[in-house]
Design a protein around this motif. Structure first.
Motif, PDB file in Angstrom:
ATOM      1  N   PRO A   1       4.411  13.210 -18.800  1.00 32.08           N
ATOM      2  CA  PRO A   1       4.975  13.509 -17.490  1.00 32.08           C
ATOM      3  C   PRO A   1       3.887  13.835 -16.465  1.00 32.08           C
ATOM      4  CG  PRO A   1       6.227  14.605 -19.202  1.00 32.08           C
ATOM      5  CD  PRO A   1       5.024  14.023 -19.867  1.00 32.08           C
ATOM      6  N   GLY A   2       3.961  13.186 -15.313  1.00 30.81           N
ATOM      7  CA  GLY A   2       3.012  13.423 -14.235  1.00 30.81           C
ATOM      8  C   GLY A   2       1.742  12.617 -14.329  1.00 30.81           C
TER       9      GLY A   2
ATOM     10  N   THR B   1       8.266   8.990  -6.733  1.00 29.81           N
ATOM     11  CA  THR B   1       8.233   9.402  -8.138  1.00 29.81           C
ATOM     12  C   THR B   1       7.973  10.892  -8.331  1.00 29.81           C
ATOM     13  OG1 THR B   1       5.905   8.728  -8.193  1.00 29.81           O
ATOM     14  CG2 THR B   1       7.528   7.138  -8.969  1.00 29.81           C
ATOM     15  N   ALA B   2       7.433  11.569  -7.314  1.00 31.19           N
ATOM     16  CA  ALA B   2       7.209  13.029  -7.378  1.00 31.19           C
ATOM     17  C   ALA B   2       6.590  13.437  -8.706  1.00 31.19           C
ATOM     18  CB  ALA B   2       8.518  13.777  -7.121  1.00 31.19           C
TER      19      ALA B   2
ATOM     20  N   PRO C   1      12.958   5.839  -8.686  1.00 25.02           N
ATOM     21  CA  PRO C   1      11.732   5.400  -8.008  1.00 25.02           C
ATOM     22  C   PRO C   1      10.683   4.832  -8.950  1.00 25.02           C
ATOM     23  CG  PRO C   1      11.809   7.793  -8.127  1.00 25.02           C
ATOM     24  CD  PRO C   1      13.148   7.299  -8.595  1.00 25.02           C
ATOM     25  N   VAL C   2       9.963   3.844  -8.435  1.00 24.15           N
ATOM     26  CA  VAL C   2       8.801   3.289  -9.133  1.00 24.15           C
ATOM     27  C   VAL C   2       7.545   3.679  -8.358  1.00 24.15           C
ATOM     28  CG1 VAL C   2      10.102   1.354 -10.078  1.00 24.15           C
ATOM     29  CG2 VAL C   2       8.920   1.088  -7.887  1.00 24.15           C
TER      30      VAL C   2
ATOM     31  N   GLU D   1       9.552   4.679 -12.819  1.00 20.21           N
ATOM     32  CA  GLU D   1       8.278   5.100 -13.399  1.00 20.21           C
ATOM     33  C   GLU D   1       8.534   6.179 -14.458  1.00 20.21           C
ATOM     34  OE1 GLU D   1       4.988   6.133 -14.875  1.00 20.21           O
ATOM     35  OE2 GLU D   1       4.998   4.390 -13.542  1.00 20.21           O
ATOM     36  N   PRO D   2       8.178   5.918 -15.712  1.00 27.11           N
ATOM     37  CA  PRO D   2       8.532   6.877 -16.770  1.00 27.11           C
ATOM     38  C   PRO D   2       7.821   8.207 -16.672  1.00 27.11           C
ATOM     39  CG  PRO D   2       7.109   5.135 -17.631  1.00 27.11           C
ATOM     40  CD  PRO D   2       7.503   4.720 -16.240  1.00 27.11           C
ATOM     41  N   ALA D   3       6.670   8.261 -15.977  1.00 28.34           N
ATOM     42  CA  ALA D   3       5.951   9.525 -15.839  1.00 28.34           C
ATOM     43  C   ALA D   3       6.444  10.346 -14.653  1.00 28.34           C
ATOM     44  CB  ALA D   3       4.447   9.267 -15.682  1.00 28.34           C
ATOM     45  N   GLY D   4       7.361   9.781 -13.855  1.00 25.88           N
ATOM     46  CA  GLY D   4       7.865  10.464 -12.682  1.00 25.88           C
ATOM     47  C   GLY D   4       9.166  11.202 -12.945  1.00 25.88           C
ATOM     48  N   ILE D   5       9.907  11.465 -11.872  1.00 27.69           N
ATOM     49  CA  ILE D   5      11.124  12.274 -12.008  1.00 27.69           C
ATOM     50  C   ILE D   5      12.372  11.457 -12.296  1.00 27.69           C
ATOM     51  CG2 ILE D   5      10.233  14.132 -10.566  1.00 27.69           C
ATOM     52  CD1 ILE D   5      12.064  13.068  -8.303  1.00 27.69           C
TER      53      ILE D   5
END
Length: 329
Positions: free
Chosen positions: A85-86, A297-298, A119-120, A15-19
């Motif tokens: 991000p996030g 994804t945090a 992670p996704v 997931e690009p918005a995750g960590i």
């Protein structure tokens, strides 16, 4: 002397918005005897590196160039929308799966020796109208095989008879055929990995106290117990069904090579308590080698600099270990 072949590992950013991007950017590739091919969006990586104050110097991946151990290269696949991000965006869900497709296909073709996944976010992929229950199931549909999800933390290995199902659906999903397939896969792949002809597998019951002789449920008597007897007759050292509340005590685990839990939240809370942040998700039963981090994804940690990469490092080490074991008679 024949020069050793340097393997390439495919690492998907998830997931690009995750960590996932944070962990990959902070990764030091120098200790690994492989070239790490990162699959993700170049623009997003540059922006994330700037936010984190990290250098970004990954060259483009060139499959015609000899692999070089201890470095990262980038196979860039753009996102549809700018990454914040996030903040999840359904428009970027297809790119997440496109990364998996490219990496899995490359592994299947022998271009990559193994796949390591960041992670996704299952929810946003489903929100985008794409049915998705998890990496494990998705990869099996892509490359074939009968996957078994197993997490490792040190010497503790916990495999699952069922994976991402609602709890109410678990009893019906546990059938003799499922248990035979999972036990056969565990027996074969653990034997190859650990170089043991008969790995010792502890098997949990489904119900409290393993059904207490039928008073707390009959799955142990009608399904799990008979399946284990048949497995033992085939030469598999499957011990159980055992009460899950005492199975994970040191006395029972001594000498065990793996535990087979009946469902996700029966076995994984124990394993993640024992080694969260250092544990590794290993998919058995696929025609490719795949490992993953043990966390999600945090989103709240994305671009903060607080994400910890221990599980990713262990996932890479585990993938390389499996690559080496697969090439060793």
């Amino acid at each position: 002397m024949t020069e050793a072949v340097i393997p390439r590992l495919a690492l998907t950013a998830g997931e690009p918005a995750g960590i996932g991007p944070d962990l990959l950017l902070a990764l030091d590739p120098s200790p690994f005897a492989a070239e790490l091919v990162i699959l993700g969006d170049r623009t997003s990586f540059i922006e994330r590196a700037t936010a984190l104050g990290l250098p970004f110097d990954w060259p483009d991946y060139d499959p015609k160039r000899p692999a070089q151990a201890g470095r990262c290269v980038l196979l860039s696949m753009p996102t549809a929308a700018t990454v914040r991000p996030g903040h999840l965006d359904v428009r970027n869900a297809p790119q997440v799966l496109a990364l998996l497709d490219r990496a899995a296909d490359g592994c299947r073709a022998g271009e990559f020796a193994a796949l390591v996944t960041a992670p996704v976010h299952k929810g946003i992929i489903n929100d985008a109208g794409i049915a998705f229950s998890g990496h494990t199931e998705y990869l099996a549909e892509r490359v074939g095989g009968h996957p078994v999800m197993m997490l490792t933390a040190g010497s503790l290995r916990v495999a699952l008879a069922t994976t991402h199902l609602p709890l109410a659906a678990v009893p019906a999903a546990i059938t003799p055929a499922v248990l035979h397939r999972v036990l056969d896969t565990l027996h074969t792949e653990l034997g190859q990995w650990l170089k043991k002809p008969r790995p010792r597998i502890l098997v949990a019951g489904l119900n409290p106290h393993a059904g207490e002789s039928g008073h707390l449920g009959r799955e142990e008597l009608d399904c799990i117990g008979p399946a284990l007897e048949q497995a033992r007759a085939r030469g598999i050292e499957a011990i159980g069904p055992l009460p899950a509340d005492t199975l994970f005590t040191p006395r029972h685990l001594a000498g065990a090579d793996a535990v087979l839990a009946m469902y996700h939240d029966q076995g994984l809370p124990v394993l993640k308590y024992a080694g969260f942040g250092q544990a590794v998700n290993v998919t058995l039963g696929l025609p490719i080698i795949r490992t993953s981090v043990d966390h999600g994804t945090a989103l709240d940690l994305a671009a903060t600099g607080r994400a910890e990469g221990g599980s990713l490092i262990e996932a890479i080490h585990t993938a390389l270990d499996r690559v080496q074991q697969a090439s060793t008679p």
